[in-house]
Design an enzyme around this catalytic site. Structure first.
Site, PDB file in Angstrom:
ATOM      1  N   ARG A  72       0.840  -1.196   0.000  1.00  0.00           N
ATOM      2  CA  ARG A  72       0.000   0.000   0.000  1.00  0.00           C
ATOM      3  C   ARG A  72       0.877   1.249   0.000  1.00  0.00           C
ATOM      4  NH1 ARG A  72      -4.633   0.755   4.569  1.00  0.00           N
ATOM      5  NH2 ARG A  72      -2.860   1.118   5.959  1.00  0.00           N
ATOM      6  N   ASN A  92      -5.766   0.784 -13.264  1.00  0.00           N
ATOM      7  CA  ASN A  92      -5.842   1.539 -12.009  1.00  0.00           C
ATOM      8  C   ASN A  92      -7.277   1.712 -11.516  1.00  0.00           C
ATOM      9  OD1 ASN A  92      -3.171   1.809 -11.518  1.00  0.00           O
ATOM     10  ND2 ASN A  92      -3.014   3.968 -12.070  1.00  0.00           N
ATOM     11  N   TYR A  93      -8.261   1.444 -12.370  1.00  0.00           N
ATOM     12  CA  TYR A  93      -9.653   1.454 -11.926  1.00  0.00           C
ATOM     13  C   TYR A  93     -10.127   0.002 -11.816  1.00  0.00           C
ATOM     14  CZ  TYR A  93      -9.790   6.459 -12.982  1.00  0.00           C
ATOM     15  OH  TYR A  93      -9.551   7.808 -13.006  1.00  0.00           O
TER      16      TYR A  93
END
Length: 543
Positions: A109, A482-483
């Site tokens: 993350r 990225n989506y």
């Protein structure tokens, strides 16, 4: 790495601090992971500063600190056995090796904006490697380059650049709190992409830890792997710790505007006309649209299209250009504001240009952005449009948008063309180049917890997505890594295998990460060699 001379009494004390009798039975592997980490890192004090188990009072606050989609704030969201927040890049190889040794997945993350929360949740035993402390940015003004660590947010990068020059910039996203580690590894588009391409198009080096715990740069990882991590999803191949960027030069004065039109103000015809104009404008100019339901002045629901623009130049030239190319929009001088580049970042980040640019540097700003995705629960879908949509197609979209409450749905429409159509689709593992007029992101927002509110909104955005089918890309229906959208499919829940790329690069195939690549890979697997061309538009990776 060899075991250190750490005494058994110190090791026992360290493990006792991190453990307690209330740990579930499955914690045995976590105990082994911590023991492994203590042997590799040599310093128990150092480990206690970066390791959080469920028994640590800070565990939940650390976990929730970078959850950006409120869908995954609930107690039902899976939780890692351990969260590790390394202070230095040199600590990461030990974390990778110990996770591998104990069959724990790594969720990496940097900003936490991933749409499906996959940087901090998993159906399999896992740890979260939170890079929050790795956010250093170094600017070389003379060379027009920058090194930025993976957990720096793009607002911090923008601010740092702006403090060194009024004419240097970087073409990345709009939302200031997105971490560069994830954004750049998936491509990273933003308001200047028609002039300069993606963020990934402007990356010239990187640092990465592979599955063997080796720290690699562009030279040592090789050009194939360097190609893959710029658009193919960095976490699919290792832990990206830093990127080297080519900065771009922009004018001292830019111009922004935002004008809104409802259906009663000719919005349908303007959006329809925009399709033919926006992708073919000079590459200094981007005009995007945000479309959603609003309440009209007489209390009835309607649909409003808000045209937002960035022009790399002054207002006089912009107005002349709009008068020639898009007079129907009716933009006036009073609609426009001349700004610096950092003020344009405030504008697109959902802030007033009068705010101090320092607001961009906060991961959790006290002044909240007006961008809806930073404030609500949401579910998103994405499509690419390659042929103009007829008026009747838009009218069907408006009917669906009116089913939602005002402000609780949005279609974000961003034009391509310019530099985006000039770069080859094989230059990077980001194939959405020439042939795409624009993309449409479809979002449902809601502000109420619970399964019913969630299901209602998610069902609605799926209905809109199904409606869009005749009007968008086909064979395959394209998507943007990225989506991430798990409706497109996930792999079987199996323990990932370590596959060896024939070229000698080792990667981990993650069972819920989608690849996007236009190269053919050959893998040595336990059952023999296989050859596969993997495209995100067609299927997910196979573990």
């Amino acid at each position: 790495m060899k075991p250190t001379s750490l005494s058994y009494s110190s090791l026992f004390l360290f493990l006792a601090i991190l453990s307690c009798s209330s740990w579930p039975a499955q914690s045995h592997g976590h105990h082994d992971f911590l023991q492994c980490l203590s042997l590799h890192l040599q310093n128990t004090t150092e480990i206690s500063r970066i390791v959080y188990t469920p028994n640590n009072p800070s565990y939940l606050s650390i976990l929730r600190s970078s959850i950006r989609n409120r869908r995954f704030e609930s107690a039902s969201t899976s939780r890692p056995h351990v969260i590790v927040t390394p202070m230095y890049e040199s600590q990461i190889p030990a974390i990778v090796l110990c996770a591998k040794e104990n069959d724990l997945q790594i969720r990496t993350r940097s900003g936490g904006h991933d749409y499906e929360g996959l940087s901090y949740r998993s159906p399999l035993p896992y740890i979260v490697l939170d890079l929050v402390n790795l956010s250093e940015i170094t600017i070389d003004v003379e060379q027009k380059t920058a090194w930025v660590q993976a957990a720096a947010i793009i607002g911090q990068l923008y601010y740092k650049i702006s403090q060194t020059s009024r004419t240097l910039a970087f073409p990345a996203g709009a939302c200031p709190t997105v971490g560069v580690g994830g954004l750049f590894s998936g491509g990273g588009y933003g308001p200047m992409m028609r002039k300069f391409g993606l963020a990934a198009d402007n990356i010239i080096d990187a640092r990465m830890i592979d599955v063997e715990g080796r720290i690699l740069d562009r030279k040592s990882m090789g050009e194939d792997l360097f190609w893959a991590i710029r658009g193919g999803g960095g976490a699919s191949f290792g832990i990206i710790t830093a990127w080297k960027l080519n900065l771009v030069t922009v004018p001292e004065t830019l111009t922004v505007f935002s004008v809104s039109r409802t259906l009663e103000q000719n919005a349908t015809e303007l959006v329809h006309r925009w399709q033919y104009i926006a992708p073919n404008l000079p590459d200094d100019l981007l005009i995007s649209i945000s479309i959603g339901p609003v309440n009209s002045s007489i209390g009835e629901k309607t649909v409003q299209a808000s045209f937002g623009s960035l022009y790399l130049g002054g207002v006089d030239t912009l107005l002349q250009l709009l008068e020639q190319r898009f007079p129907e929009l009716g933009v006036k001088r009073e609609d426009c504001i001349e700004v610096s580049w950092i003020q344009s970042a405030l504008f697109f980040g959902g802030y007033s240009i009068e705010e101090s640019p320092q607001v961009l540097t906060s991961r959790n700003p006290q002044i909240r952005s007006t961008l809806p995705a930073t404030r609500f629960y949401f579910k998103a879908k994405l499509d690419y449009v390659q042929k103009p949509i007829p008026v009747s197609g838009f009218e069907g979209m408006w009917r669906l948008l009116k089913e939602r409450e005002a402000g609780m749905a949005e279609m974000l429409v961003v034009p391509y063309g310019g530099r985006m159509k000039e770069i080859s689709e094989s230059a990077l593992p980001f194939p959405h180049r020439a042939g795409n007029l624009y993309k449409i992101q479809q979002l449902a927002y809601w502000d109420e917890s619970g399964a019913e509110a969630s299901e209602t909104s998610i069902s609605w955005v799926r209905k809109l997505y199904n409606y869009m089918t005749p009007y968008v890309s086909k064979s395959p229906r394209a998507a943007y890594i990225n989506y991430r959208d798990l409706d497109l499919g996930v792999n079987k829940r199996v323990t990932p295998l370590m596959h060896k790329l024939v070229s000698g690069v080792k990667i981990t195939l993650d069972p819920v990460t989608f690849f996007k690549t236009s190269k053919v890979f050959q893998f040595d697997t336990p059952s023999g060699r296989r050859t596969e061309e993997v495209l995100v538009e067609k299927k997910a990776s196979s573990a």
